[in-house]
Design an enzyme around this catalytic site. Sequence first.
Site, PDB file in Angstrom:
ATOM      1  N   ASN A 127       0.845  -1.197   0.000  1.00 36.60           N
ATOM      2  CA  ASN A 127       0.000   0.000   0.000  1.00 36.60           C
ATOM      3  C   ASN A 127       0.879   1.246   0.000  1.00 36.60           C
ATOM      4  OD1 ASN A 127       0.517   0.768   2.912  1.00 36.60           O
ATOM      5  ND2 ASN A 127      -0.401  -1.266   3.195  1.00 36.60           N
ATOM      6  N   ASP A 178      -4.227  -6.433   4.298  1.00 36.90           N
ATOM      7  CA  ASP A 178      -5.289  -7.324   4.772  1.00 36.90           C
ATOM      8  C   ASP A 178      -5.179  -8.724   4.176  1.00 36.90           C
ATOM      9  OD1 ASP A 178      -6.554  -5.373   6.352  1.00 36.90           O
ATOM     10  OD2 ASP A 178      -7.596  -4.555   4.608  1.00 36.90           O
ATOM     11  N   PRO A 185      -3.079 -12.207   9.388  1.00 39.68           N
ATOM     12  CA  PRO A 185      -3.425 -12.124  10.809  1.00 39.68           C
ATOM     13  C   PRO A 185      -3.788 -10.689  11.182  1.00 39.68           C
ATOM     14  CG  PRO A 185      -1.052 -12.398  10.524  1.00 39.68           C
ATOM     15  CD  PRO A 185      -1.677 -12.640   9.190  1.00 39.68           C
ATOM     16  N   ASP A 186      -4.717 -10.536  12.090  1.00 36.22           N
ATOM     17  CA  ASP A 186      -5.129  -9.222  12.578  1.00 36.22           C
ATOM     18  C   ASP A 186      -4.274  -8.886  13.797  1.00 36.22           C
ATOM     19  OD1 ASP A 186      -6.433  -7.042  13.799  1.00 36.22           O
ATOM     20  OD2 ASP A 186      -8.327  -7.595  12.847  1.00 36.22           O
ATOM     21  N   PHE A 227      -5.188   2.482  14.583  1.00 32.58           N
ATOM     22  CA  PHE A 227      -5.503   3.498  13.582  1.00 32.58           C
ATOM     23  C   PHE A 227      -6.554   2.940  12.635  1.00 32.58           C
ATOM     24  CE2 PHE A 227      -1.961   5.751  15.178  1.00 32.58           C
ATOM     25  CZ  PHE A 227      -1.954   7.027  14.625  1.00 32.58           C
ATOM     26  N   LYS A 261     -14.835  -0.433  14.353  1.00 34.75           N
ATOM     27  CA  LYS A 261     -13.544  -1.129  14.396  1.00 34.75           C
ATOM     28  C   LYS A 261     -13.028  -1.219  15.829  1.00 34.75           C
ATOM     29  CE  LYS A 261      -8.873  -1.021  12.440  1.00 34.75           C
ATOM     30  NZ  LYS A 261      -7.960  -0.372  11.454  1.00 34.75           N
ATOM     31  N   LYS A 271     -12.235  -4.808  17.419  1.00 41.06           N
ATOM     32  CA  LYS A 271     -10.840  -5.172  17.681  1.00 41.06           C
ATOM     33  C   LYS A 271     -10.516  -5.257  19.164  1.00 41.06           C
ATOM     34  CE  LYS A 271      -9.597  -4.509  13.203  1.00 41.06           C
ATOM     35  NZ  LYS A 271      -8.878  -5.391  12.306  1.00 41.06           N
TER      36      LYS A 271
END
Length: 398
Positions: A208, A276, A304-305, A324, A338, A342
Amino acid sequence: MLTGKRVLLIIGGGIAAFKSLDLIRRLRERGNTVVPVLTAAAEKFVTPLSVSALAAERVHRDLFDLTGEVEMGHIELSRSADLIAVAPCTADLMAKMAGGHADDLASTLLMATDKPVLIAPSMNVRMWLHPATQRNLTTLRSERILVVGPEEGEMACGEFGPGRMSETTDIINAMVPALGDGPLRGRHVLVTSGPTIESIDPVRYITNRSSGAQGAAIAEALVSLGARVTFVTGPSSVPQPIGVEAVRVESAAQMLDAVEAALPADAAVFAAAVADWRSAKESSRKIKKDGSGGPPKFELMENPDILATIALKRDGRPELVVGFAAETDDVIAQAVAKRERKGCDWILANDVSPETGIVGGSENAVTLISSDGVEEWPRMGKTQVAARLANRIAETLA
């Protein structure tokens, strides 16, 4: 700038010991006092005379030379310093520190001190990568020992890889957070930054547009308040922040491993723009056109998150977890959702639509979302955003 401090410098036995001479000189140029300690092995590489001449101090070598003093010499020597630095720190010294050994002057000083300790490891690449050394490294980090390096490169033994002692300037910069007097002194903060890259084949990858500028600014702001900062960064176009312990990674999986290895931490700020998705199967060969005119087909799988993994931890969760949310539409609503999903304490939401110029730019406009509600910050430079966030973290941890 580091100045007016008393540094007890333990020089371990290794070819990198010659760099300790420059370290002494540079520390003294900045107005610091350097009290040198030589291990028996170190004397094979640098002489007590050269070390003493540069330090303008007596060189301490033998534990039993100190027993004639009115007070216990090793206790006084270790506690009169503002900081103990071990450079180079050999695999043997790391093992002694991790195991609590005290069989010579250097290891006894390290056991007897109540001051910050910084090590600059230096050893053969295979010694550095050995499971025992990595276990010892994990132990030392958990005990809040500061670690700078090692760097990757060619070694005196002819091998290439991680194991080279960090350069003098990097070692001195790493001393700054240990000696800072700010409100975050004694606190460990983890910061992630930059993009990740996910390989498709040997020459192509998914990534990105993140520059890593905001994460780097946050890390520097935290250091300026006295925090010890572990800075886990993907490939970035901005300079490394001064005074951090940097861990460089590429993929999301590598970043998660580095984050978990850096715990425990008092706070964690997840400013990295983590991809992602990644290719489910990375090709070992460059994917070529097949003449059909159609694009190649490859399957994506979810990464993985990292934020959720740490925020939802039952054991070892940082006291404060900050995420963020970079969005292009319904920014606040998506950021609020979010944060709930999370499990983090705060979310900093920002609009990264192309017309804002935020991605890759020098400014940011964020909204802080917490259990207290929604707080909109004015558009300002990323350095100012970082300072404001660092001060808020300091107030919260206090």
